[in-house]
Design a protein around this motif. Structure first.
Motif, PDB file in Angstrom:
ATOM      1  N   MET A 116       0.843  -1.187   0.000  1.00 58.24           N
ATOM      2  CA  MET A 116       0.000   0.000   0.000  1.00 58.24           C
ATOM      3  C   MET A 116       0.885   1.245   0.000  1.00 58.24           C
ATOM      4  O   MET A 116       1.980   1.234   0.522  1.00 58.24           O
ATOM      5  CB  MET A 116      -0.910   0.007   1.219  1.00 58.24           C
ATOM      6  CG  MET A 116      -2.044  -0.987   1.134  1.00 58.24           C
ATOM      7  SD  MET A 116      -3.419  -0.659   2.237  1.00 58.24           S
ATOM      8  CE  MET A 116      -2.733  -1.097   3.793  1.00 58.24           C
ATOM      9  N   THR A 117       0.364   2.296  -0.561  1.00 55.72           N
ATOM     10  CA  THR A 117       1.068   3.558  -0.685  1.00 55.72           C
ATOM     11  C   THR A 117       0.490   4.560   0.298  1.00 55.72           C
ATOM     12  O   THR A 117      -0.693   4.543   0.592  1.00 55.72           O
ATOM     13  CB  THR A 117       0.916   4.107  -2.118  1.00 55.72           C
ATOM     14  OG1 THR A 117       1.300   3.080  -3.039  1.00 55.72           O
ATOM     15  CG2 THR A 117       1.802   5.314  -2.338  1.00 55.72           C
ATOM     16  N   LYS A 118       1.346   5.450   0.785  1.00 51.87           N
ATOM     17  CA  LYS A 118       0.903   6.457   1.745  1.00 51.87           C
ATOM     18  C   LYS A 118       0.486   7.724   0.993  1.00 51.87           C
ATOM     19  O   LYS A 118       1.187   8.181   0.094  1.00 51.87           O
ATOM     20  CB  LYS A 118       2.026   6.785   2.714  1.00 51.87           C
ATOM     21  CG  LYS A 118       1.599   7.679   3.861  1.00 51.87           C
ATOM     22  CD  LYS A 118       2.756   8.015   4.772  1.00 51.87           C
ATOM     23  CE  LYS A 118       2.980   6.883   5.734  1.00 51.87           C
ATOM     24  NZ  LYS A 118       3.936   7.253   6.801  1.00 51.87           N
ATOM     25  N   TYR A 119      -0.663   8.276   1.381  1.00 51.37           N
ATOM     26  CA  TYR A 119      -1.216   9.473   0.752  1.00 51.37           C
ATOM     27  C   TYR A 119      -1.601  10.496   1.814  1.00 51.37           C
ATOM     28  O   TYR A 119      -1.844  10.147   2.966  1.00 51.37           O
ATOM     29  CB  TYR A 119      -2.481   9.136  -0.049  1.00 51.37           C
ATOM     30  CG  TYR A 119      -2.252   8.245  -1.239  1.00 51.37           C
ATOM     31  CD1 TYR A 119      -1.910   8.778  -2.471  1.00 51.37           C
ATOM     32  CD2 TYR A 119      -2.407   6.869  -1.133  1.00 51.37           C
ATOM     33  CE1 TYR A 119      -1.715   7.957  -3.565  1.00 51.37           C
ATOM     34  CE2 TYR A 119      -2.207   6.045  -2.221  1.00 51.37           C
ATOM     35  CZ  TYR A 119      -1.859   6.588  -3.437  1.00 51.37           C
ATOM     36  OH  TYR A 119      -1.666   5.775  -4.525  1.00 51.37           O
ATOM     37  N   GLU A 120      -1.667  11.748   1.377  1.00 54.04           N
ATOM     38  CA  GLU A 120      -2.236  12.824   2.177  1.00 54.04           C
ATOM     39  C   GLU A 120      -3.369  13.442   1.371  1.00 54.04           C
ATOM     40  O   GLU A 120      -3.235  13.640   0.173  1.00 54.04           O
ATOM     41  CB  GLU A 120      -1.217  13.933   2.453  1.00 54.04           C
ATOM     42  CG  GLU A 120      -0.269  13.647   3.565  1.00 54.04           C
ATOM     43  CD  GLU A 120       0.640  14.833   3.861  1.00 54.04           C
ATOM     44  OE1 GLU A 120       1.215  14.835   4.935  1.00 54.04           O
ATOM     45  OE2 GLU A 120       0.763  15.737   3.011  1.00 54.04           O
ATOM     46  N   MET A 121      -4.463  13.728   2.054  1.00 55.00           N
ATOM     47  CA  MET A 121      -5.559  14.422   1.400  1.00 55.00           C
ATOM     48  C   MET A 121      -5.892  15.660   2.222  1.00 55.00           C
ATOM     49  O   MET A 121      -6.237  15.569   3.392  1.00 55.00           O
ATOM     50  CB  MET A 121      -6.809  13.550   1.281  1.00 55.00           C
ATOM     51  CG  MET A 121      -7.951  14.301   0.614  1.00 55.00           C
ATOM     52  SD  MET A 121      -9.362  13.307   0.115  1.00 55.00           S
ATOM     53  CE  MET A 121     -10.089  12.946   1.672  1.00 55.00           C
ATOM     54  N   LEU A 122      -5.743  16.804   1.584  1.00 60.05           N
ATOM     55  CA  LEU A 122      -6.143  18.073   2.187  1.00 60.05           C
ATOM     56  C   LEU A 122      -7.444  18.475   1.524  1.00 60.05           C
ATOM     57  O   LEU A 122      -7.522  18.537   0.298  1.00 60.05           O
ATOM     58  CB  LEU A 122      -5.077  19.148   1.960  1.00 60.05           C
ATOM     59  CG  LEU A 122      -5.405  20.531   2.496  1.00 60.05           C
ATOM     60  CD1 LEU A 122      -5.485  20.515   4.014  1.00 60.05           C
ATOM     61  CD2 LEU A 122      -4.360  21.541   2.049  1.00 60.05           C
ATOM     62  N   TYR A 123      -8.460  18.704   2.345  1.00 60.07           N
ATOM     63  CA  TYR A 123      -9.728  19.140   1.782  1.00 60.07           C
ATOM     64  C   TYR A 123     -10.291  20.291   2.588  1.00 60.07           C
ATOM     65  O   TYR A 123      -9.989  20.467   3.762  1.00 60.07           O
ATOM     66  CB  TYR A 123     -10.731  17.992   1.643  1.00 60.07           C
ATOM     67  CG  TYR A 123     -10.997  17.167   2.874  1.00 60.07           C
ATOM     68  CD1 TYR A 123     -12.146  17.377   3.625  1.00 60.07           C
ATOM     69  CD2 TYR A 123     -10.128  16.167   3.267  1.00 60.07           C
ATOM     70  CE1 TYR A 123     -12.420  16.604   4.736  1.00 60.07           C
ATOM     71  CE2 TYR A 123     -10.387  15.393   4.380  1.00 60.07           C
ATOM     72  CZ  TYR A 123     -11.534  15.614   5.114  1.00 60.07           C
ATOM     73  OH  TYR A 123     -11.796  14.847   6.219  1.00 60.07           O
ATOM     74  N   ILE A 124     -11.083  21.103   1.898  1.00 57.87           N
ATOM     75  CA  ILE A 124     -11.668  22.310   2.487  1.00 57.87           C
ATOM     76  C   ILE A 124     -13.177  22.123   2.529  1.00 57.87           C
ATOM     77  O   ILE A 124     -13.808  21.857   1.502  1.00 57.87           O
ATOM     78  CB  ILE A 124     -11.312  23.555   1.658  1.00 57.87           C
ATOM     79  CG1 ILE A 124      -9.799  23.669   1.480  1.00 57.87           C
ATOM     80  CG2 ILE A 124     -11.872  24.808   2.329  1.00 57.87           C
ATOM     81  CD1 ILE A 124      -9.382  24.738   0.491  1.00 57.87           C
ATOM     82  N   LEU A 125     -13.729  22.284   3.721  1.00 58.44           N
ATOM     83  CA  LEU A 125     -15.168  22.196   3.909  1.00 58.44           C
ATOM     84  C   LEU A 125     -15.764  23.591   3.930  1.00 58.44           C
ATOM     85  O   LEU A 125     -15.094  24.558   4.298  1.00 58.44           O
ATOM     86  CB  LEU A 125     -15.495  21.486   5.228  1.00 58.44           C
ATOM     87  CG  LEU A 125     -14.939  20.081   5.399  1.00 58.44           C
ATOM     88  CD1 LEU A 125     -15.269  19.554   6.786  1.00 58.44           C
ATOM     89  CD2 LEU A 125     -15.493  19.161   4.340  1.00 58.44           C
ATOM     90  N   ASP A 126     -17.027  23.679   3.563  1.00 56.55           N
ATOM     91  CA  ASP A 126     -17.755  24.939   3.623  1.00 56.55           C
ATOM     92  C   ASP A 126     -17.843  25.369   5.088  1.00 56.55           C
ATOM     93  O   ASP A 126     -18.318  24.619   5.941  1.00 56.55           O
ATOM     94  CB  ASP A 126     -19.144  24.744   3.034  1.00 56.55           C
ATOM     95  CG  ASP A 126     -19.936  26.030   2.942  1.00 56.55           C
ATOM     96  OD1 ASP A 126     -19.476  27.067   3.463  1.00 56.55           O
ATOM     97  OD2 ASP A 126     -21.025  25.990   2.347  1.00 56.55           O
ATOM     98  N   ASN A 127     -17.373  26.549   5.396  1.00 58.14           N
ATOM     99  CA  ASN A 127     -17.334  27.037   6.771  1.00 58.14           C
ATOM    100  C   ASN A 127     -18.738  27.298   7.322  1.00 58.14           C
ATOM    101  O   ASN A 127     -18.919  27.373   8.535  1.00 58.14           O
ATOM    102  CB  ASN A 127     -16.478  28.299   6.858  1.00 58.14           C
ATOM    103  CG  ASN A 127     -15.988  28.552   8.257  1.00 58.14           C
ATOM    104  OD1 ASN A 127     -15.648  27.619   8.973  1.00 58.14           O
ATOM    105  ND2 ASN A 127     -15.950  29.800   8.651  1.00 58.14           N
ATOM    106  N   ALA A 128     -19.722  27.415   6.459  1.00 57.68           N
ATOM    107  CA  ALA A 128     -21.085  27.673   6.909  1.00 57.68           C
ATOM    108  C   ALA A 128     -21.758  26.426   7.482  1.00 57.68           C
ATOM    109  O   ALA A 128     -22.817  26.525   8.097  1.00 57.68           O
ATOM    110  CB  ALA A 128     -21.921  28.218   5.756  1.00 57.68           C
ATOM    111  N   LEU A 129     -21.165  25.257   7.299  1.00 58.75           N
ATOM    112  CA  LEU A 129     -21.729  24.028   7.835  1.00 58.75           C
ATOM    113  C   LEU A 129     -21.656  24.027   9.357  1.00 58.75           C
ATOM    114  O   LEU A 129     -20.754  24.618   9.947  1.00 58.75           O
ATOM    115  CB  LEU A 129     -20.960  22.805   7.313  1.00 58.75           C
ATOM    116  CG  LEU A 129     -21.031  22.516   5.823  1.00 58.75           C
ATOM    117  CD1 LEU A 129     -20.075  21.389   5.467  1.00 58.75           C
ATOM    118  CD2 LEU A 129     -22.443  22.138   5.435  1.00 58.75           C
ATOM    119  N   SER A 130     -22.576  23.319   9.981  1.00 54.74           N
ATOM    120  CA  SER A 130     -22.534  23.175  11.439  1.00 54.74           C
ATOM    121  C   SER A 130     -21.379  22.245  11.824  1.00 54.74           C
ATOM    122  O   SER A 130     -20.854  21.500  10.978  1.00 54.74           O
ATOM    123  CB  SER A 130     -23.854  22.596  11.949  1.00 54.74           C
ATOM    124  OG  SER A 130     -23.997  21.270  11.493  1.00 54.74           O
TER     125      SER A 130
END
Length: 93
Positions: free
Chosen positions: A1-15
């Motif tokens: 298996m390979t190592k990954y990084e995932m950076l994601y941005i969520l909508d700040n208006a969400l609870s």
């Protein structure tokens, strides 16, 4: 298996509950398909470099995991259709 990084941005208006739900959904997706979550860092609310969908702030999350390439393709598909995720970037470490 390979190592990954995932950076994601969520909508700040969400609870907070909705943000936690999306993070848990992504972690569960990795684990269900045989991947391993190493860590998830919640960076919190930060100003975006440029407006995305008329929003100037987003909630940043960095997840480090190990998985097969086929799982990364599935993650990209699922994240692309999930409401509340503004952007994502998956990189191989």
């Amino acid at each position: 298996m390979t190592k990954y990084e995932m950076l994601y941005i969520l909508d700040n208006a969400l609870s907070d509950e909705a943000k936690d739900g999306i993070v848990k959904k992504i972690e569960d997706l990795v684990v269900e398909h045989g991947g391993v979550i190493e860590k998830t860092d919640r960076w919190g609310t930060r100003k975006l470099q440029y407006p995305i969908n008329y929003k100037s702030e987003g909630y940043y999350v960095l997840t480090t995991f190990e998985a097969e390439k086929s799982l990364v393709v599935e993650i990209k598909r699922i994240v692309g259709i999930t409401d509340g995720i503004i952007r994502r970037l998956i990189t191989k470490i």
